[in-house]
Write a protein that holds these residues in place. Structure first.
Motif, PDB file in Angstrom:
ATOM      1  N   GLY A 108       0.527  -0.913  -0.207  1.00 57.64           N
ATOM      2  CA  GLY A 108       0.118  -0.216   0.050  1.00 57.64           C
ATOM      3  C   GLY A 108       0.619   1.623  -0.191  1.00 57.64           C
ATOM      4  N   MET A 109       2.212   1.192  -0.216  1.00 54.20           N
ATOM      5  CA  MET A 109       3.440   2.296  -0.027  1.00 54.20           C
ATOM      6  C   MET A 109       2.993   3.085  -1.062  1.00 54.20           C
ATOM      7  SD  MET A 109       7.157   2.590  -0.410  1.00 54.20           S
ATOM      8  CE  MET A 109       7.780   2.343   1.101  1.00 54.20           C
ATOM      9  N   GLU A 110       3.143   4.693  -1.181  1.00 50.65           N
ATOM     10  CA  GLU A 110       2.538   5.209  -2.208  1.00 50.65           C
ATOM     11  C   GLU A 110       3.633   6.043  -2.686  1.00 50.65           C
ATOM     12  OE1 GLU A 110      -0.508   6.435  -2.932  1.00 50.65           O
ATOM     13  OE2 GLU A 110      -1.599   5.299  -1.734  1.00 50.65           O
ATOM     14  N   LEU A 111       3.581   6.352  -4.115  1.00 47.49           N
ATOM     15  CA  LEU A 111       4.983   6.644  -4.560  1.00 47.49           C
ATOM     16  C   LEU A 111       5.919   7.631  -3.660  1.00 47.49           C
ATOM     17  CD1 LEU A 111       7.189   6.022  -7.667  1.00 47.49           C
ATOM     18  CD2 LEU A 111       5.842   7.880  -8.331  1.00 47.49           C
ATOM     19  N   HIS A 112       4.742   8.768  -3.484  1.00 41.62           N
ATOM     20  CA  HIS A 112       6.006   9.573  -2.627  1.00 41.62           C
ATOM     21  C   HIS A 112       6.976   8.633  -1.634  1.00 41.62           C
ATOM     22  CE1 HIS A 112       2.124   9.670   0.066  1.00 41.62           C
ATOM     23  NE2 HIS A 112       3.379   9.829   0.638  1.00 41.62           N
ATOM     24  N   GLU A 113       6.287   7.881  -1.191  1.00 42.36           N
ATOM     25  CA  GLU A 113       7.158   7.341  -0.189  1.00 42.36           C
ATOM     26  C   GLU A 113       7.783   6.229  -0.640  1.00 42.36           C
ATOM     27  OE1 GLU A 113       3.709   5.525   3.160  1.00 42.36           O
ATOM     28  OE2 GLU A 113       3.350   5.500   1.110  1.00 42.36           O
ATOM     29  N   PHE A 114       7.774   5.487  -1.481  1.00 47.21           N
ATOM     30  CA  PHE A 114       8.783   5.138  -2.323  1.00 47.21           C
ATOM     31  C   PHE A 114      10.061   5.548  -2.473  1.00 47.21           C
ATOM     32  CE2 PHE A 114      11.264   3.532  -6.429  1.00 47.21           C
ATOM     33  CZ  PHE A 114      10.954   2.259  -5.588  1.00 47.21           C
ATOM     34  N   LYS A 115       9.722   7.335  -2.909  1.00 45.55           N
ATOM     35  CA  LYS A 115      10.727   8.271  -3.682  1.00 45.55           C
ATOM     36  C   LYS A 115      12.042   8.086  -2.229  1.00 45.55           C
ATOM     37  CE  LYS A 115       8.821  10.277  -7.169  1.00 45.55           C
ATOM     38  NZ  LYS A 115       7.985  11.509  -8.155  1.00 45.55           N
ATOM     39  N   ASN A 116      11.425   8.300  -0.960  1.00 46.08           N
ATOM     40  CA  ASN A 116      12.279   8.733   0.120  1.00 46.08           C
ATOM     41  C   ASN A 116      13.379   8.007   0.389  1.00 46.08           C
ATOM     42  OD1 ASN A 116      10.777  10.869   0.437  1.00 46.08           O
ATOM     43  ND2 ASN A 116       9.210  10.149   2.126  1.00 46.08           N
ATOM     44  N   ILE A 117      12.477   7.022  -0.002  1.00 43.70           N
ATOM     45  CA  ILE A 117      13.544   5.596  -0.195  1.00 43.70           C
ATOM     46  C   ILE A 117      14.827   4.845  -0.671  1.00 43.70           C
ATOM     47  CG2 ILE A 117      11.985   4.406   2.288  1.00 43.70           C
ATOM     48  CD1 ILE A 117      11.581   1.977   0.341  1.00 43.70           C
ATOM     49  N   TYR A 118      14.211   5.099  -2.043  1.00 45.49           N
ATOM     50  CA  TYR A 118      14.752   4.944  -3.241  1.00 45.49           C
ATOM     51  C   TYR A 118      16.319   5.794  -3.534  1.00 45.49           C
ATOM     52  CZ  TYR A 118      16.525   4.745  -8.146  1.00 45.49           C
ATOM     53  OH  TYR A 118      17.027   4.549  -9.362  1.00 45.49           O
TER      54      TYR A 118
END
Length: 359
Positions: free
Chosen positions: A97-107
């Protein structure tokens, strides 16, 4: 009783230092090695943040050249996010359920860590070749520098070997702890090698011929190295956030969960209770050994026994504070940062006691 080094031994020291120290450019080479060491230190800290923020599995492929470029548009980001969702158990079991903006933070943490690794390689290789062309190296120095460069290349491979343990057909939501330990230990070996070589390029040390001091310096270096390796296992298992009482652990001197018969020897790498207890125990040993050595050899090694003991004492206090607060990001990184400095102090200490071995 300390005795000044004999003239024959002093002469052998001079020969050894001349074998590693070029006739010209030694200071420039030394400054460059310190810059490389500082970059490796920064990479260690960024790697720690990557681990503590659970960012290490956000990039699921190893592309040493093309991977230097981040996603450039919405389509690229969607592709990277889709790979993370389909190729990692971390997403399916922990971050669903992670959103794209949350993924960007870890990426960005993982991408920054990999980019810094590439920059270290460039900053090492290009000046090295320039120094060689200028005649600012010696055959012995070049052998050591090529060894450090090879270790850096190996580190890239080990990094992917670590990440791959959490990618693909696996139920792991983190990288394998023993692979993280290997990756971290190699980084420490590289930064230690840079500092040792920098020391070898400096002016002739004031040398005290004392085998006992040298042996104690070796003990402190070995114990500090082991402690850092155990710390990597603690980080890999998030063990520092599991048992947060002190001085007892889970209400006992030795926690009841210390040994799981089903795991066998894997307890030392996969059992949270075992890993954290071992890290605590070796910390007590290192503190006791460093304090004793500082008292016993207070005037040896240009005061580095005392300096090391001060660092170990500070790290011990910081470790307890980090533990009882549940290893938040800031304290966790500070603990890792000071731990690396303490390890380097034992490297300097051992070098101070072993200058004759540079022959």
């Amino acid at each position: 009783m300390h005795t000044q080094v004999s003239s024959a031994a002093q002469s052998s020291i001079d020969v050894g230092l001349k074998g590693i120290r070029p006739a010209k450019g030694a200071n420039a080479v030394g400054i460059w090695l310190l810059i490389v060491a500082a970059m490796v230190y920064a990479m260690i800290l960024v790697g720690g943040a990557t681990r503590l923020t659970d960012s290490g599995l956000s990039i699921t492929e190893w592309k040493p050249i093309t991977g230097a470029l981040p996603p450039m548009n919405a389509e690229d980001w969607a592709s990277e996010f889709d790979k993370y969702r389909s190729h990692t158990a971390e997403y399916k079991l922990q971050n669903k359920g992670m959103e794209l903006h949350e993924f960007k933070n870890i990426y960005w943490w993982e991408w920054g860590h990999r980019l810094l690794g590439r920059l270290v390689g460039v900053v090492f290789l290009i000046p090295f070749l320039v120094f060689w062309a200028l005649g600012w190296t010696t055959p012995r120095l070049r052998r050591r520098l090529w060894a450090l460069f090879a270790l850096g290349g190996l580190q890239g491979f080990i990094g992917w070997w670590m990440v791959s343990s959490g990618v693909g057909e696996t139920n792991r939501v983190d990288v394998a702890p023993y692979r993280l330990m290997t990756h971290f230990s190699l980084a420490l070996l590289i930064i230690g090698g840079c500092v040792w070589t920098w020391l070898s390029l400096r002016e002739k040390p004031r040398f005290i011929d004392d085998n006992r001091a040298r042996n104690w310096a070796a003990i402190l270096l070995a114990t500090a190295s082991l402690q850092m390796m155990l710390g990597a296992l603690v980080a890999g298992l998030d063990a520092g956030r599991t048992y947060t009482d002190w001085p007892l652990m889970d209400g006992a001197v030795i926690p009841q969960a210390y040994w799981d018969g089903a795991l066998g020897v894997r307890n030392f790498f996969e059992n949270v209770a075992t890993v954290q207890f071992n890290h605590r125990f070796v910390a007590y040993c290192l503190l006791g050994l460093s304090l004793y050595a500082a008292f016993k050899f207070s005037r040896a090694a240009n005061g580095w026994f005392k300096k090391t003991a001060h660092g170990v004492a500070g790290q011990s206090v910081l470790g307890v504070v980090t533990l009882v607060f549940g290893a938040p990001l800031g304290l966790g990184l500070l603990h890792q940062a000071l731990g690396t400095i303490v390890l380097l102090s034992t490297v300097i200490l051992f070098w101070q006691c072993s200058a004759r071995r540079e022959v």
